[in-house]
Design a protein around this motif. Sequence first.
Motif, PDB file in Angstrom:
ATOM      1  N   HIS A  90       0.911  -1.204  -0.072  1.00  0.00           N
ATOM      2  CA  HIS A  90       0.125  -0.048   0.061  1.00  0.00           C
ATOM      3  C   HIS A  90       0.865   1.195   0.079  1.00  0.00           C
ATOM      4  O   HIS A  90       1.084   2.196   0.984  1.00  0.00           O
ATOM      5  CB  HIS A  90      -1.163   0.194   1.357  1.00  0.00           C
ATOM      6  CG  HIS A  90      -0.142  -0.382   2.631  1.00  0.00           C
ATOM      7  ND1 HIS A  90       0.088  -1.594   2.987  1.00  0.00           N
ATOM      8  CD2 HIS A  90       0.215   0.432   3.505  1.00  0.00           C
ATOM      9  CE1 HIS A  90       0.697  -1.459   4.271  1.00  0.00           C
ATOM     10  NE2 HIS A  90       0.692  -0.215   4.491  1.00  0.00           N
ATOM     11  N   CYS A 133       0.923   4.235  -1.163  1.00  0.00           N
ATOM     12  CA  CYS A 133       0.559   5.374  -1.048  1.00  0.00           C
ATOM     13  C   CYS A 133      -0.243   5.823   0.287  1.00  0.00           C
ATOM     14  O   CYS A 133      -0.569   6.838   0.528  1.00  0.00           O
ATOM     15  CB  CYS A 133      -0.306   5.951  -2.092  1.00  0.00           C
ATOM     16  SG  CYS A 133      -2.149   5.326  -2.132  1.00  0.00           S
ATOM     17  N   GLY A 162      -2.842   3.949   1.194  1.00  0.00           N
ATOM     18  CA  GLY A 162      -4.507   3.858   1.270  1.00  0.00           C
ATOM     19  C   GLY A 162      -5.101   4.930   0.803  1.00  0.00           C
ATOM     20  O   GLY A 162      -6.294   5.027   1.214  1.00  0.00           O
ATOM     21  N   CYS A 180      -5.714   6.103  -2.807  1.00  0.00           N
ATOM     22  CA  CYS A 180      -6.163   5.833  -3.995  1.00  0.00           C
ATOM     23  C   CYS A 180      -5.195   6.813  -4.939  1.00  0.00           C
ATOM     24  O   CYS A 180      -5.449   7.234  -5.800  1.00  0.00           O
ATOM     25  CB  CYS A 180      -7.520   6.420  -4.318  1.00  0.00           C
ATOM     26  SG  CYS A 180      -8.100   5.954  -5.832  1.00  0.00           S
ATOM     27  N   CYS A 240      -1.870   5.086  -5.954  1.00  0.00           N
ATOM     28  CA  CYS A 240      -1.167   4.253  -6.575  1.00  0.00           C
ATOM     29  C   CYS A 240      -1.753   2.959  -6.988  1.00  0.00           C
ATOM     30  O   CYS A 240      -3.136   3.089  -7.170  1.00  0.00           O
ATOM     31  CB  CYS A 240       0.211   3.834  -5.347  1.00  0.00           C
ATOM     32  SG  CYS A 240      -0.279   2.528  -4.386  1.00  0.00           S
ATOM     33  N   CYS A 262      -1.861  -1.746  -4.049  1.00  0.00           N
ATOM     34  CA  CYS A 262      -2.950  -2.462  -3.326  1.00  0.00           C
ATOM     35  C   CYS A 262      -4.001  -3.135  -4.227  1.00  0.00           C
ATOM     36  O   CYS A 262      -4.892  -3.816  -3.717  1.00  0.00           O
ATOM     37  CB  CYS A 262      -3.353  -1.520  -2.284  1.00  0.00           C
ATOM     38  SG  CYS A 262      -4.639  -0.415  -3.077  1.00  0.00           S
ATOM     39  N   CYS A 276      -7.651  -0.678  -0.920  1.00  0.00           N
ATOM     40  CA  CYS A 276      -7.750   0.575   0.022  1.00  0.00           C
ATOM     41  C   CYS A 276      -9.155   1.242  -0.338  1.00  0.00           C
ATOM     42  O   CYS A 276      -9.602   1.821   0.563  1.00  0.00           O
ATOM     43  CB  CYS A 276      -6.701   1.423  -0.196  1.00  0.00           C
ATOM     44  SG  CYS A 276      -6.429   2.535  -1.580  1.00  0.00           S
TER      45      CYS A 276
HETATM   46  S1  FES Z   1      -2.517   1.813  -1.332  1.00  0.00           S
HETATM   47 FE1  FES Z   1      -2.197   3.140  -3.122  1.00  0.00          FE
HETATM   48  S2  FES Z   1      -4.184   3.128  -4.122  1.00  0.00           S
HETATM   49 FE2  FES Z   1      -4.596   1.765  -2.581  1.00  0.00          FE
END
Ligand code: FES
Length: 137
Positions: A62, A64, A66, A68, A70, A73, A109
């Motif tokens: 994860h 970034c 969590g 949204c 990257c 996840c 995420c």
């Molecule tokens: S952890 Fe980055 S988009 Fe889900």
Amino acid sequence: MAGRNPYITPADAEPPKNKYKVTFLPMNTTFEVDPAKLPYGRTGEPGSILDVALAAGIPLDHACGGVCACSTCHVIVRKGLESCNEPTEDELDQLEEARGLTTESRLGCQCVPNGTCDLEVEIPPWNRNAVQEGPGH
Ligand code: FES
């Protein structure tokens, strides 16, 4: 880092009312989600597959935090996708960057099950945290 990305539309999720189970593959670890204990942590949407995975000790990447931003996840929801919230445009944009995209792909995420059925969720090999990988990875 945790919290929400102010630049995206928040996931429109209905929190679960009942206990339900998520089986993570290929490790075949089953975790019972208790709505009374949500969120388990502060990473990803409350009650998201990432939130549940981390509570279950599943090494789902994860990068970034969590929010949204990257696609590390990325998970494949093999069973129970119908009980999950609809992906937002922002989630779909990020998913386009994901390796090995399938019609059952979601961002862990952002994907929040509503608890009406049990889930089977596959973690693609490249999104398993390196700590858990064998030699040569
Ligand atoms: S952890 Fe980055 S988009 Fe889900």
